[in-house]
Design an enzyme around this catalytic site. Structure first.
Site, short mmCIF file in Angstrom:
data_model
loop_
_atom_site.label_atom_id
_atom_site.label_comp_id
_atom_site.label_asym_id
_atom_site.label_seq_id
_atom_site.Cartn_x
_atom_site.Cartn_y
_atom_site.Cartn_z
N SER A 96 -9.87 -22.73 8.70
CA SER A 96 -10.51 -23.49 7.68
C SER A 96 -10.14 -24.91 8.16
O SER A 96 -10.77 -25.39 8.92
CB SER A 96 -9.49 -23.20 6.33
N HIS A 108 -15.27 -20.17 5.84
CA HIS A 108 -15.13 -19.39 4.72
C HIS A 108 -16.69 -19.10 4.19
O HIS A 108 -16.93 -19.22 2.99
CB HIS A 108 -14.56 -20.11 3.31
#
Lengths: 280, 274
Positions: free
Chosen positions: A147, A181
């Site tokens: 991330s 994501h």
């Protein structure tokens, strides 16, 4: 560690913070230091102590305690684990406090946690960590993270952490853009395509549980902790944006689950599949 | 939401605390009640920024515990958990009558604010009459500079320079800060300014210091300037808030707190702030 190529493993999500069992991606990252089930276990690491030195940077979470604890739980059994807390440098909470540069430059692996990439880059720059990490990369210390810990290495990153998605300038070690994501929200894909069509750098979109492994600035391999994990090259073609699926090595497949070393890496970019998706 | 209009310089307030308030004096609400009294409305909308701590739940919970039963509308803004908020930072900050900034790492505080553009918004809020309050890092940040332990040892650091002068905090509680500050003022690294003990708050009206108040008997403040390399130190008069018995009760709790802090220091885990 002389003569080691710079390496970055950029996780679209996953690793010890998200994967419930095994954390195959973490094993893969550790293998690049020569240790762990995928490693060749013969490098300078083992000559020293057999335990790779791994330092965790939880900056993007605001140095959240629970995240630091989970890191130690995952890495301290097999590694010399440490962490740097930029929020508690004066408080003797067990993190590294003195000379950040010499500590970080003595690591085999620097693991950057997820969270808010804008906050993290701001704090890093204020403490000079951006320059230290660039040196660490050049020295061949493996850099990785999910991330925000992926976005930060790229020249441009799509941050969808708050409000409308926007382009964030990363450390620029990798001359591409990045979107993480990718499987979580459909809006992300639409936004990423829109930005790439509008002069954002071409780059890589990565799903949870999937990681891009770069050697230097070249993509060496794409690995996944799950069988259906995907990653894409996203680039403008004329007025359109082309999304090309990348070949993904499933770390959980029988050959690797049997703790064999993954197939030798291609020196060039991972081969791209023929199938192409064109979106406006 | 009501848009605040730009106010005269004399109506712009900043309240800088050397230490104290809900994170440091959970049993003593005097400074926090004083902060509430500075707003020009009966039930001020109050925004807490725990940025300097890394948005710890400890600070946020302490804020809730203090203000949820008081005459105000408390809310906090966490830059690490913006995902939870759909409003823009601008709408969030400018909608409040009071912004209260917690302690922690001043270097990170300013870096994060700048990364998110919050430094600009806070100046705008101040110009619109929002009271800016804070302790430790959240106090020094409004001035030209202060002394931080963000990297371990105390060292000078630049602030937002909304107010002239420099500030050092915890002058009694963290004794290693004061000498570092005095040295920085003497050699010109920092401009002259104020040293505040724990429990002392300095109220600025416009760009001028207006009054100093305290939640603890005996807590003090001083103004220090360097004149031709010599330090000129002047005691600042401090008004003790509240009445006798309450102050005494607070004092007792503070003594217990102080004892705990000494124990922690002996164990080598001081809870430094700023």
């Amino acid at each position: 560690m002389p003569n080691r190529a710079p390496q970055i493993v950029a996780l679209g999500g996953g690793g010890f913070s998200m994967e419930k069992d095994g954390s195959l991606l973490d094993d893969y990252v550790l293998s690049l230091t020569g240790a762990g089930p995928f490693g060749d276990a013969s490098e300078a690491v083992l000559a020293r102590s057999g335990r790779p030195r791994v330092c965790f940077l939880p900056t993007a979470s605001g140095d959240a305690d629970h995240y630091v604890v989970r890191f130690y739980r995952r890495f301290s059994p097999a590694c010399d684990a440490s962490h740097v807390s930029l929020f508690r440098r004066d408080q003797g909470t067990g993190g590294v406090e003195d000379d950040l540069a010499s500590h970080l430059l003595a690591q085999d692996l620097i693991y950057v946690g997820g969270g808010n990439v804008v906050s993290m880059l701001g704090a890093w720059r204020a403490h000079g960590l951006d320059a230290i990490l660039r040196r660490a990369w050049r020295r061949g210390i493996v850099l990785c993270g999910p991330s925000a810990g992926s976005l930060c290495w790229f020249e441009q990153a799509l941050s969808a952490f708050h409000g409308a998605p926007r382009v964030v300038r990363g450390l620029g070690l990798l001359p591409y853009s990045n979107c993480v994501h990718y499987d979580e929200e459909p809006a992300r894909r639409i936004e990423y395509h829109r930005f790439v069509a509008d002069r954002m750098r071409p780059g890589f979109a990565v799903e949870n549980g999937v990681a891009l492994h770069f050697r230097g600035t070249g993509l060496e391999r794409v690995v996944s902790a799950r069988a259906d994990g995907r990653a894409f090259l996203v680039e403008p073609v004329g007025e359109h944006v082309r999304e090309t699926p990348l070949e993904v090595t499933d770390l959980g497949a029988p050959s690797t689950a049997g703790r064999e070393v993954p197939a030798p890496a291609s020196p060039k970019h991972a081969r791209r599949a023929r199938r192409e998706v064109v979106a406006a | 939401m009501s848009e605040r209009q730009i106010v005269e310089v004399g109506e712009r307030l900043i309240f800088a605390m050397g230490g104290g308030g809900f994170t440091m004096e959970p049993a003593n609400p005097l400074l926090d009640d004083f902060v509430l009294s500075l707003a020009d409305v009966r039930e001020p909308r109050m925004l807490f920024l725990p940025t300097a701590s890394g948005d710890t739940t400890t600070q946020i919970n302490a804020f809730r515990a203090r203000f949820s039963e008081r005459a105000c509308v408390p809310e906090h803004l966490s830059l690490f958990h913006l995902r939870d908020s759909s409003r823009s930072l601008e709408d969030t900050v400018l909608a409040h009558d009071i912004v209260y900034v917690g302690g922690g790492s001043m270097r990170n505080l300013l870096a994060l604010w700048r990364a998110h553009g919050l430094d600009r918004l806070l100046v705008q809020a101040w110009e619109r009459g929002t009271v800016l309050a804070g302790l430790s890092a959240g106090a020094m940040c409004w001035l030209q500079g202060g002394i931080t332990r963000s990297s371990g040892p105390p060292e000078p650091i630049a602030g937002l320079s909304i107010l002239e002068g420099s500030l050092t905090v915890h002058a009694d509680g963290e004794p290693e800060r004061l000498p570092a500050w005095l040295a920085s003022v003497r050699d010109g690294t920092l401009p002259g300014g104020w040293a505040l003990d724990d429990g002392v708050g300095l109220l600025f009206r416009g760009e001028r210091p207006d009054r100093a108040v305290s939640s603890r008997p005996g807590a003090g403040a001083q103004r220090v300037d360097a004149i031709e390399g010599e330090l000129m130190r002047k005691r600042v008069d401090v008004e003790l808030l509240g009445d006798g018995p309450r102050a005494a009760l607070g004092g007792f709790d503070e003594a217990v707190e102080e004892l705990r802090r000494m124990h922690r220091m002996r164990r080598g885990s001081t809870r430094g702030r700023g």
